[in-house]
Design a protein around this motif. Structure first.
Motif, PDB file in Angstrom:
ATOM      1  N   TRP A   1       0.759  -1.721   0.112  1.00 23.50           N
ATOM      2  CA  TRP A   1      -0.231  -0.537   0.267  1.00 23.50           C
ATOM      3  C   TRP A   1       0.936   1.297  -0.368  1.00 23.50           C
ATOM      4  O   TRP A   1       0.502   2.165  -0.229  1.00 23.50           O
ATOM      5  CB  TRP A   1      -0.791  -0.358   1.356  1.00 23.50           C
ATOM      6  CG  TRP A   1      -2.317  -1.350   1.620  1.00 23.50           C
ATOM      7  CD1 TRP A   1      -2.411  -1.756   0.495  1.00 23.50           C
ATOM      8  CD2 TRP A   1      -2.516  -1.318   2.476  1.00 23.50           C
ATOM      9  NE1 TRP A   1      -3.601  -2.146   0.216  1.00 23.50           N
ATOM     10  CE2 TRP A   1      -3.597  -2.439   2.002  1.00 23.50           C
ATOM     11  CE3 TRP A   1      -2.858  -1.069   3.758  1.00 23.50           C
ATOM     12  CZ2 TRP A   1      -4.702  -3.168   2.681  1.00 23.50           C
ATOM     13  CZ3 TRP A   1      -3.661  -1.375   4.391  1.00 23.50           C
ATOM     14  CH2 TRP A   1      -4.929  -1.902   4.077  1.00 23.50           C
ATOM     15  N   THR A   2       1.717   1.633   0.289  1.00 18.27           N
ATOM     16  CA  THR A   2       2.515   1.946   0.987  1.00 18.27           C
ATOM     17  C   THR A   2       3.887   2.486   0.076  1.00 18.27           C
ATOM     18  O   THR A   2       4.707   3.696   0.313  1.00 18.27           O
ATOM     19  CB  THR A   2       2.726   2.644   2.196  1.00 18.27           C
ATOM     20  OG1 THR A   2       3.831   1.958   3.169  1.00 18.27           O
ATOM     21  CG2 THR A   2       1.861   2.174   3.113  1.00 18.27           C
ATOM     22  N   ARG A   3       4.717   1.644  -0.244  1.00 17.02           N
ATOM     23  CA  ARG A   3       5.818   1.480  -1.189  1.00 17.02           C
ATOM     24  C   ARG A   3       5.603   1.487  -2.729  1.00 17.02           C
ATOM     25  O   ARG A   3       4.526   0.668  -3.113  1.00 17.02           O
ATOM     26  CB  ARG A   3       6.893   0.094  -0.630  1.00 17.02           C
ATOM     27  CG  ARG A   3       6.671   0.766   0.444  1.00 17.02           C
ATOM     28  CD  ARG A   3       7.269   2.102   1.668  1.00 17.02           C
ATOM     29  NE  ARG A   3       8.946   2.126   0.714  1.00 17.02           N
ATOM     30  CZ  ARG A   3       9.916   2.713   0.558  1.00 17.02           C
ATOM     31  NH1 ARG A   3       9.817   3.764   1.179  1.00 17.02           N
ATOM     32  NH2 ARG A   3      11.182   2.465   0.567  1.00 17.02           N
ATOM     33  N   PRO A   4       6.635   2.184  -3.699  1.00 18.92           N
ATOM     34  CA  PRO A   4       6.677   1.912  -4.442  1.00 18.92           C
ATOM     35  C   PRO A   4       7.434   0.676  -4.848  1.00 18.92           C
ATOM     36  O   PRO A   4       8.375  -0.400  -4.754  1.00 18.92           O
ATOM     37  CB  PRO A   4       7.720   3.298  -4.998  1.00 18.92           C
ATOM     38  CG  PRO A   4       8.883   3.253  -3.752  1.00 18.92           C
ATOM     39  CD  PRO A   4       7.236   3.548  -2.517  1.00 18.92           C
ATOM     40  N   THR A   5       6.778   0.113  -6.406  1.00 19.05           N
ATOM     41  CA  THR A   5       7.404  -0.921  -6.943  1.00 19.05           C
ATOM     42  C   THR A   5       8.079  -1.158  -8.466  1.00 19.05           C
ATOM     43  O   THR A   5       7.713   0.251  -8.700  1.00 19.05           O
ATOM     44  CB  THR A   5       6.506  -2.526  -6.823  1.00 19.05           C
ATOM     45  OG1 THR A   5       5.046  -1.627  -7.859  1.00 19.05           O
ATOM     46  CG2 THR A   5       6.209  -2.365  -5.248  1.00 19.05           C
ATOM     47  N   CYS A   6       8.101  -2.221  -9.015  1.00 21.08           N
ATOM     48  CA  CYS A   6       8.759  -2.768 -10.306  1.00 21.08           C
ATOM     49  C   CYS A   6       8.203  -3.925 -10.747  1.00 21.08           C
ATOM     50  O   CYS A   6       8.401  -4.880 -10.351  1.00 21.08           O
ATOM     51  CB  CYS A   6       9.777  -1.722 -10.866  1.00 21.08           C
ATOM     52  SG  CYS A   6       9.881  -1.811 -12.653  1.00 21.08           S
ATOM     53  N   ASP A   7       7.096  -3.538 -11.185  1.00 14.36           N
ATOM     54  CA  ASP A   7       6.278  -5.455 -11.895  1.00 14.36           C
ATOM     55  C   ASP A   7       6.756  -5.175 -13.394  1.00 14.36           C
ATOM     56  O   ASP A   7       5.988  -4.420 -13.111  1.00 14.36           O
ATOM     57  CB  ASP A   7       4.971  -5.224 -11.663  1.00 14.36           C
ATOM     58  CG  ASP A   7       5.682  -5.787  -9.620  1.00 14.36           C
ATOM     59  OD1 ASP A   7       6.928  -6.793  -9.455  1.00 14.36           O
ATOM     60  OD2 ASP A   7       5.088  -5.520  -8.548  1.00 14.36           O
ATOM     61  N   VAL A   8       6.742  -6.126 -14.088  1.00 18.10           N
ATOM     62  CA  VAL A   8       6.692  -6.931 -15.918  1.00 18.10           C
ATOM     63  C   VAL A   8       5.590  -7.060 -14.995  1.00 18.10           C
ATOM     64  O   VAL A   8       4.895  -8.045 -14.731  1.00 18.10           O
ATOM     65  CB  VAL A   8       8.104  -7.893 -15.807  1.00 18.10           C
ATOM     66  CG1 VAL A   8       7.563  -8.269 -17.502  1.00 18.10           C
ATOM     67  CG2 VAL A   8       9.182  -7.083 -15.617  1.00 18.10           C
ATOM     68  N   HIS A   9       4.639  -7.167 -16.958  1.00 18.57           N
ATOM     69  CA  HIS A   9       3.465  -7.412 -16.984  1.00 18.57           C
ATOM     70  C   HIS A   9       3.620  -8.359 -17.866  1.00 18.57           C
ATOM     71  O   HIS A   9       2.449  -9.694 -18.391  1.00 18.57           O
ATOM     72  CB  HIS A   9       2.336  -7.003 -17.249  1.00 18.57           C
ATOM     73  CG  HIS A   9       1.887  -5.310 -16.235  1.00 18.57           C
ATOM     74  ND1 HIS A   9       2.074  -5.767 -15.119  1.00 18.57           N
ATOM     75  CD2 HIS A   9       2.667  -4.024 -15.899  1.00 18.57           C
ATOM     76  CE1 HIS A   9       2.840  -4.927 -14.049  1.00 18.57           C
ATOM     77  NE2 HIS A   9       2.688  -2.888 -14.965  1.00 18.57           N
ATOM     78  N   GLY A  10       4.376  -8.761 -19.026  1.00 26.53           N
ATOM     79  CA  GLY A  10       4.247  -8.824 -20.178  1.00 26.53           C
ATOM     80  C   GLY A  10       5.321  -8.902 -20.603  1.00 26.53           C
ATOM     81  O   GLY A  10       6.470  -8.425 -21.227  1.00 26.53           O
ATOM     82  N   VAL A  11       5.958 -10.350 -21.272  1.00 27.19           N
ATOM     83  CA  VAL A  11       7.200 -10.455 -22.064  1.00 27.19           C
ATOM     84  C   VAL A  11       7.138 -11.410 -23.090  1.00 27.19           C
ATOM     85  O   VAL A  11       6.811 -12.043 -23.538  1.00 27.19           O
ATOM     86  CB  VAL A  11       8.710 -11.108 -21.164  1.00 27.19           C
ATOM     87  CG1 VAL A  11      10.001 -11.267 -22.203  1.00 27.19           C
ATOM     88  CG2 VAL A  11       8.047 -10.588 -19.553  1.00 27.19           C
ATOM     89  N   TRP A  12       7.763 -10.412 -24.628  1.00 22.36           N
ATOM     90  CA  TRP A  12       6.671 -11.140 -25.576  1.00 22.36           C
ATOM     91  C   TRP A  12       8.795 -11.654 -26.808  1.00 22.36           C
ATOM     92  O   TRP A  12       9.194 -10.584 -26.295  1.00 22.36           O
ATOM     93  CB  TRP A  12       6.417 -11.384 -26.077  1.00 22.36           C
ATOM     94  CG  TRP A  12       6.146  -9.650 -26.854  1.00 22.36           C
ATOM     95  CD1 TRP A  12       5.977  -9.694 -28.529  1.00 22.36           C
ATOM     96  CD2 TRP A  12       5.965  -8.851 -26.326  1.00 22.36           C
ATOM     97  NE1 TRP A  12       5.870  -8.026 -28.161  1.00 22.36           N
ATOM     98  CE2 TRP A  12       5.929  -7.502 -27.498  1.00 22.36           C
ATOM     99  CE3 TRP A  12       5.598  -8.594 -24.640  1.00 22.36           C
ATOM    100  CZ2 TRP A  12       4.756  -6.168 -26.686  1.00 22.36           C
ATOM    101  CZ3 TRP A  12       4.926  -6.231 -25.100  1.00 22.36           C
ATOM    102  CH2 TRP A  12       5.181  -6.209 -25.463  1.00 22.36           C
ATOM    103  N   GLY A  13       8.818 -11.941 -27.652  1.00 19.50           N
ATOM    104  CA  GLY A  13      10.056 -11.652 -28.455  1.00 19.50           C
ATOM    105  C   GLY A  13      10.631 -13.520 -28.762  1.00 19.50           C
ATOM    106  O   GLY A  13      10.089 -14.333 -27.832  1.00 19.50           O
ATOM    107  N   GLY A  14      10.574 -13.819 -29.814  1.00 21.47           N
ATOM    108  CA  GLY A  14      11.635 -15.116 -30.237  1.00 21.47           C
ATOM    109  C   GLY A  14      10.238 -16.274 -30.471  1.00 21.47           C
ATOM    110  O   GLY A  14       9.410 -15.884 -31.106  1.00 21.47           O
ATOM    111  N   TYR A  15      10.536 -17.103 -30.205  1.00 22.36           N
ATOM    112  CA  TYR A  15       9.931 -18.640 -30.632  1.00 22.36           C
ATOM    113  C   TYR A  15       9.249 -18.362 -29.912  1.00 22.36           C
ATOM    114  O   TYR A  15       9.402 -19.140 -28.350  1.00 22.36           O
ATOM    115  CB  TYR A  15      10.820 -19.519 -31.395  1.00 22.36           C
ATOM    116  CG  TYR A  15       9.945 -20.711 -31.553  1.00 22.36           C
ATOM    117  CD1 TYR A  15       9.261 -20.067 -32.740  1.00 22.36           C
ATOM    118  CD2 TYR A  15       9.637 -21.700 -30.946  1.00 22.36           C
ATOM    119  CE1 TYR A  15       8.203 -21.534 -33.022  1.00 22.36           C
ATOM    120  CE2 TYR A  15       9.164 -23.299 -31.484  1.00 22.36           C
ATOM    121  CZ  TYR A  15       8.457 -23.120 -32.403  1.00 22.36           C
ATOM    122  OH  TYR A  15       7.631 -23.982 -32.671  1.00 22.36           O
TER     123      TYR A  15
END
Ligand code: BES
Ligand code: MN
Ligand code: MN
Length: 459
Positions: free
Chosen positions: A298-312
């Motif tokens: 609730w009170t701290r900042p974050t960094c999150d990946v939501h989706g990754v693509w590329g390649g086979y």
């Protein structure tokens, strides 16, 4: 003492089925704002809202934008009583992965006391509680004790760009109000309603890494050419460390520290980590060192990946060095971080790490600052009393980790603070398969809303 809202409560009791049927109609419209193929459906949801306000005897209008229309309707002004802006959104998140839904996302289905559909809790069901309470007041008394101004938008799930622009124009002066009511958050738990006094902000990005002009045989060329997928993985991994700290220089510069008093009050909330783990199906919790799980969420900042693509990605193996790779990721922000400043810091961080042989493109898709609303206003007291009437229990005070991009701008442009009254539950599967809304909460929300107009008028 006599119940001053007995007649209205009786109307609500008599209309439970009708209210649910109306909600089902709205939930049947696949108003997915992120997907341009659904543009006509998003518009149909706006039109359904407009028609709904018209059925109540109001004179609604669609405010056209260069994106999705805003739906606006107001009840008559009440001299001497406050004016309340009710904000919500008729757009929804994409429903995929479709194969994980027990019943189809746009065929609303009642099951175990819940209504299942994309948008059930976020935000069609919650938003409609205020529309239905107003319908009841108008039907029973012919008037409301406060003036309501409904503003329902169709781009919340993609960052509220059109509404942000509209608020900057003089045309938005008609939204003047004393308070903004938003039901687009959650209760603290089942039978534990809450008033939310803080939301995180967000800065959302898409990152593209571009290498050779086409895919290459990884045996022939691997080792001699920079692989965009390897670079993407490294860049994403570099954003955070193993202790949940974002590694971008300057990222924490403007973070408002938690007061000892606030930490104490958050620590008093009855939060069961074991039960939380079971609910999520994980075997452990992890986050920024030195903070409790609620503080982290609730009170701290974050960094999150939501989706990754590329390649086979197909069946079997394919030995290529992909020409391109990309990802979507976002940072949740807290007061007083500035999303634009954060975007610049991230851009610099990635440029500094870009190896030779690839180009990177960072697209800043949307951003909004986090907020904390003051708790000492009389409207918070009024809301607490209304919730007690609706839910039979007084609300606790919480912050939440999600973002409602426009809320900060309301407080700046309209000088009115938000009352974040959430009727949802953390296990409603928002943005996820099998989204639901507990029907009892739908009806309790309508009742609390009906009382809210009464309590806000009483001051
Ligand atoms: N209703 C949510 C916000 C929310 C979620 C508040 C959970 C509190 C708890 C809203 O519809 C939402 O999902 N907002 C997006 C905004 C983004 C797409 C710009 C979010 O938070 O991801
Ligand atoms: Mn929402
Ligand atoms: Mn949402």
């Amino acid at each position: 003492m006599d119940n001053p809202l007995a007649d209205i409560e009786q109307y609500l009791e008599g209309h439970r089925e009708a209210f649910e049927d109306d909600l089902c109609q709205l939930l049947s419209i696949p108003s997915v704002s992120a997907d341009s193929r659904h543009r006509p459906d998003v518009r149909r949801a706006a039109e359904w809202m407009r028609d709904e306000f018209a059925r109540m005897g109001l004179e609604p209008r669609l405010i056209e934008t260069d994106g999705q229309p805003l739906v606006y309707a107001e009840t008559p002004a009440v001299p001497g009583a406050p004016t309340v802006l009710v904000y919500g959104h008729y757009d929804v998140q994409p429903p995929d992965p479709l194969d994980q839904w027990i019943s189809p996302p746009f065929q609303p289905t009642r099951r175990n006391g819940n209504i299942y559909a994309r948008g059930a809790t976020d935000d069609k069901g919650q938003m409609l509680t205020h529309v239905k309470s107003a319908q009841a007041w108008l039907a029973v008394r012919g008037r409301l004790p406060v003036q309501l101004k409904f503003l329902i938008e169709g781009e919340e799930e993609v960052g509220s760009k059109a509404l942000q622009k509209y608020l900057e124009t003089p045309a938005a002066d008609h939204l003047a109000c004393n308070a903004v009511v938003v039901s687009d958050t959650s209760q603290f738990g089942p039978n534990q309603p809450a008033i939310t006094y803080g939301l995180r902000g967000i800065a959302y990005f898409e990152l593209h890494v571009k290498g050779p002009k086409q895919d290459l045989h990884s045996g022939t060329f691997g080792g001699g050419v920079t692989n965009p997928a390897n670079v993407l993985a490294k860049l994403l991994a570099a954003l955070t460390d193993d202790h949940g700290r974002v590694q971008v220089p300057g990222f924490y510069d403007d973070v408002r520290p938690l007061s000892a008093q606030e930490r104490e009050s958050l620590a008093k909330l009855p939060f069961d980590e074991q039960q939380f783990q079971r609910q999520l199906g994980v075997n452990g919790l992890h986050g920024e060192s030195g903070y409790s799980t609620l503080e982290r969420r609730w009170t701290r900042p974050t960094c999150d990946v939501h989706g990754v693509w590329g390649g086979y990605q197909g069946e079997g193996g394919k030995t290529i060095l992909p020409a391109r790779a990309a990802a979507k990721f976002s940072c949740r922000l807290v007061p007083d971080q500035d999303p634009v400043k954060i975007a610049a810091a991230i851009r610099q961080f990635l440029e500094d790490r870009k190896p030779p042989g690839v180009e990177i493109e960072l697209i800043y898709m949307s951003g909004a600052p986090g907020i904390v609303v003051p708790l000492d206003s009389p409207s918070i007291q009024a809301a607490a009393r209304a919730i007690e009437h609706g839910f039979g229990r007084s609300p606790c005070l919480i912050r939440e980790g999600g973002s409602i991009p426009i809320v900060m701008q309301f407080s700046k442009r309209l000088k009115a603070d938000a009352l974040l009254l959430g009727w949802g539950l953390d296990d409603d599967n928002t943005h996820s398969p099998n989204e639901k809304f507990h029907l009892a909460d739908f009806h309790r929300g309508i009742k609390a809303s009906a009382w809210l107009w009464h309590e806000l008028a009483a001051g």
